[in-house]
Design a protein around this motif. Structure first.
Motif, PDB file in Angstrom:
ATOM      1  N   ILE A 116     -99.639  -9.315  20.056  1.00  0.00           N
ATOM      2  CA  ILE A 116     -98.668  -8.249  19.868  1.00  0.00           C
ATOM      3  C   ILE A 116     -98.014  -8.396  18.500  1.00  0.00           C
ATOM      4  N   THR A 117     -97.346  -7.349  18.063  1.00  0.00           N
ATOM      5  CA  THR A 117     -96.602  -7.366  16.810  1.00  0.00           C
ATOM      6  C   THR A 117     -95.112  -7.382  17.129  1.00  0.00           C
ATOM      7  N   LEU A 118     -94.382  -8.260  16.496  1.00  0.00           N
ATOM      8  CA  LEU A 118     -92.949  -8.346  16.708  1.00  0.00           C
ATOM      9  C   LEU A 118     -92.213  -7.616  15.591  1.00  0.00           C
ATOM     10  N   ASP A 119     -91.413  -6.633  15.977  1.00  0.00           N
ATOM     11  CA  ASP A 119     -90.605  -5.900  15.012  1.00  0.00           C
ATOM     12  C   ASP A 119     -89.343  -5.412  15.705  1.00  0.00           C
ATOM     13  N   LEU A 152     -84.516 -13.294  16.821  1.00  0.00           N
ATOM     14  CA  LEU A 152     -84.267 -12.266  17.831  1.00  0.00           C
ATOM     15  C   LEU A 152     -83.092 -11.383  17.425  1.00  0.00           C
ATOM     16  N   GLY A 153     -82.078 -11.977  16.830  1.00  0.00           N
ATOM     17  CA  GLY A 153     -80.931 -11.204  16.386  1.00  0.00           C
ATOM     18  C   GLY A 153     -81.290 -10.233  15.270  1.00  0.00           C
ATOM     19  N   ASN A 154     -82.059 -10.704  14.314  1.00  0.00           N
ATOM     20  CA  ASN A 154     -82.442  -9.846  13.188  1.00  0.00           C
ATOM     21  C   ASN A 154     -83.394  -8.732  13.602  1.00  0.00           C
ATOM     22  N   LEU A 155     -84.114  -8.958  14.705  1.00  0.00           N
ATOM     23  CA  LEU A 155     -85.022  -7.928  15.215  1.00  0.00           C
ATOM     24  C   LEU A 155     -84.354  -7.055  16.285  1.00  0.00           C
TER      25      LEU A 155
END
Length: 254
Positions: A116-119, A152-155
């Protein structure tokens, strides 16, 4: 006879004086790599013996501050080395950044979850069941967890993800939760995932989603001896760099 025994003792003392024990406190994520590096060092310095102690960087730093016998400390982030520096516990001029790493999302090797891609549109909670938890080193003090919280916060995922975390004492404990299938996904370093046959990497967190992952090393104040100085130099040598690279660690200049 007493004089002879004393004389023999004096003659043998120089032999034992050459042997040096070096106690190294190192982040849990370095367990396998440092084991091999220590063996390589001892092969080149047969009179020295490296004693390795692994745990979360926070645990080790607190042990050092409480009088733990570490001569060298390798932290998985700058925070805990800074903490020791603030207490004037580092030997001046010995601190440097030794290694780098990546942050990844893992799943059990037999999981149906694909890459998967994390964004900023991702939702990790959608990947787990209602009663499941996401394995991670405790974000309150474990470096891998701290990096994970920052990513996680920045995303934009922290608030939704935080209640669903399984907080582990260190990054290897988080890895073990996923290996055993107790957590369907987990957040660990890329090097931890690489040494495990029980997990697979399903995503890598964007490098700009968290500060650069660095492993500072330093000699502890008043613990410096010729052997610890030799080992510190070896950790920065091409021989050690080759071993670290084989485990997936990056070098500071990279």
């Amino acid at each position: 006879m007493l004089h002879l025994a004393a004389g023999i003792g004096m003659l043998t003392l120089p032999v034992f004086a050459h042997a040096e024990d070096i106690t190294v406190f190192a982040a849990a994520s370095l367990t396998d790599a440092m084991g091999d590096v220590a063996k390589a060092y001892e092969a080149q310095n047969p009179d020295d013996h490296v004693r390795l102690s692994f745990a979360s960087s926070s645990t080790l730093a607190r042990q050092i501050a409480a009088g733990g016998p570490a001569e060298l400390f390798i932290s998985a982030n700058e925070k805990w080395m800074d903490w020791l520096s603030d207490q004037d516990l580092l030997e001046a001029g010995t601190r440097s950044d030794l290694l780098g790493n990546s942050l990844v999302l893992i799943a059990p090797a037999q999981s149906d979850l694909g890459n998967i891609t994390l964004d900023d549109k991702s939702d990790l909670t959608s990947l787990i069941g209602e009663d499941d938890r996401i394995a991670i080193g405790d974000p309150d003090h474990v470096p891998a967890g701290i990096y994970g919280k920052q990513a996680l916060g920045n995303l934009g995922m922290w608030e939704k993800t935080e209640p669903r975390l399984a907080r582990a004492d260190n990054v290897r404990a988080a890895l073990a939760l996923v290996e055993r299938g107790e957590s369907p996904i987990g957040i660990v370093y890329g090097t931890d995932a690489a040494i495990s046959k029980g997990v697979k990497i399903v995503a890598t967190f964007p490098a700009n989603s968290h500060p650069a992952i660095t492993y500072p090393v330093a000699v502890m104040k008043e613990m410096k001896n010729p052997a610890s100085t030799r080992l510190l130099a070896f950790l920065k040598s091409s021989d050690a760099s080759t071993i670290f690279s084989q485990y997936g660690f990056t070098l500071p200049q990279q």
